[in-house]
Scaffold this motif. Structure first.
Motif, PDB file in Angstrom:
ATOM      1  N   LEU A  11       3.477  62.013  31.879  1.00  0.00           N
ATOM      2  CA  LEU A  11       2.880  61.395  30.689  1.00  0.00           C
ATOM      3  C   LEU A  11       3.378  62.076  29.415  1.00  0.00           C
ATOM      4  O   LEU A  11       3.747  61.407  28.442  1.00  0.00           O
ATOM      5  N   MET A  12       3.436  63.406  29.445  1.00  0.00           N
ATOM      6  CA  MET A  12       3.936  64.150  28.278  1.00  0.00           C
ATOM      7  C   MET A  12       5.404  63.821  28.033  1.00  0.00           C
ATOM      8  O   MET A  12       5.836  63.663  26.887  1.00  0.00           O
ATOM      9  N   VAL A  18       9.299  58.645  23.699  1.00  0.00           N
ATOM     10  CA  VAL A  18       8.947  57.627  22.710  1.00  0.00           C
ATOM     11  C   VAL A  18       9.005  58.222  21.304  1.00  0.00           C
ATOM     12  O   VAL A  18       9.559  57.616  20.366  1.00  0.00           O
ATOM     13  N   PHE A  19       8.465  59.422  21.136  1.00  0.00           N
ATOM     14  CA  PHE A  19       8.498  60.096  19.833  1.00  0.00           C
ATOM     15  C   PHE A  19       9.938  60.336  19.391  1.00  0.00           C
ATOM     16  O   PHE A  19      10.297  60.103  18.229  1.00  0.00           O
ATOM     17  N   THR A  20      10.799  60.795  20.297  1.00  0.00           N
ATOM     18  CA  THR A  20      12.210  61.036  19.983  1.00  0.00           C
ATOM     19  C   THR A  20      12.901  59.747  19.577  1.00  0.00           C
ATOM     20  O   THR A  20      13.659  59.717  18.601  1.00  0.00           O
ATOM     21  N   LEU A  21      12.653  58.665  20.307  1.00  0.00           N
ATOM     22  CA  LEU A  21      13.247  57.380  19.979  1.00  0.00           C
ATOM     23  C   LEU A  21      12.785  56.899  18.596  1.00  0.00           C
ATOM     24  O   LEU A  21      13.593  56.416  17.791  1.00  0.00           O
ATOM     25  N   ILE A  22      11.504  57.036  18.308  1.00  0.00           N
ATOM     26  CA  ILE A  22      10.970  56.632  16.996  1.00  0.00           C
ATOM     27  C   ILE A  22      11.617  57.452  15.883  1.00  0.00           C
ATOM     28  O   ILE A  22      12.014  56.912  14.854  1.00  0.00           O
ATOM     29  N   MET A  23      11.759  58.760  16.065  1.00  0.00           N
ATOM     30  CA  MET A  23      12.368  59.618  15.045  1.00  0.00           C
ATOM     31  C   MET A  23      13.850  59.274  14.851  1.00  0.00           C
ATOM     32  O   MET A  23      14.365  59.310  13.735  1.00  0.00           O
TER      33      MET A  23
END
Length: 181
Positions: A11-12, A18-23
């Motif tokens: 999950l982490m 997802v956070f890396t892709l968004i950034m």
């Protein structure tokens, strides 16, 4: 317990991906966002091609004659422009050399103060380099050549055909007080 740790780690890992892709996407979106922000606020307009083209426009339909003048007040200096006049198109940059000589036997500090004719010329004259920006210190009998680079903007009224750029050197108090000691 081991199974719950694996689920928590997976999950982490998904959250981090997802956070890396968004950034990553945000990094690419930042450039057009920044350009739009600068356009709206007027910041960083020096890099915009339309502003550069407008600022560098040369009015080739007109000629302006520039007369150069040089004076000293209370200084044992010889000060002169190396050319007395020039003919340019408004918007065209020009570089002129002035020569100054300290005819005394002491080091002297001076500052040049510009003046223009007609009086409103300062609104249309943009200097890039000028010896008048800083104080000048000349050793005894020293001669120096100093440049002035500027442009007269095309916004100069069309009925003005001749302008005068004049500099007057004044002695700075610090050199006068050291001479008396």
């Amino acid at each position: 317990m081991v199974n719950s740790n694996i689920k928590a780690n997976v999950l982490m890992m998904r959250k981090l991906l997802v956070f890396t892709l968004i950034m990553f996407v945000f990094g690419f979106a930042l450039v057009p966002f920044y350009e739009k922000f600068c356009e709206v606020t007027g910041i960083n307009n020096l890099l915009r091609p339309d502003v550069l083209a407008k600022d560098n426009w040369v009015d080739e339909e007109r000629w302006v004659t520039i007369e150069f003048d040089a004076n000293t007040r209370g200084l044992p200096w010889q000060f002169k422009p190396l050319q007395t006049s020039a003919r340019i198109h408004p918007g065209e940059s020009i570089s002129v050399m002035y020569e100054i000589t300290n005819n005394s036997d002491r080091e002297i500090s001076g500052q040049a103060i510009p003046s223009y004719s007609p009086r409103f010329l300062d609104k249309h004259l943009k200097k890039f380099e000028c010896f008048c920006f800083t104080k000048q210190v000349l050793k005894p009998n020293e001669t120096r050549q100093m440049p002035v680079q500027f442009v007269i903007e095309p916004g100069l009224p069309a009925d003005i055909h001749t302008v005068t750029v004049s500099y007057t050197f004044f002695e700075l108090p610090d050199s006068a007080s050291t001479a008396k000691k």
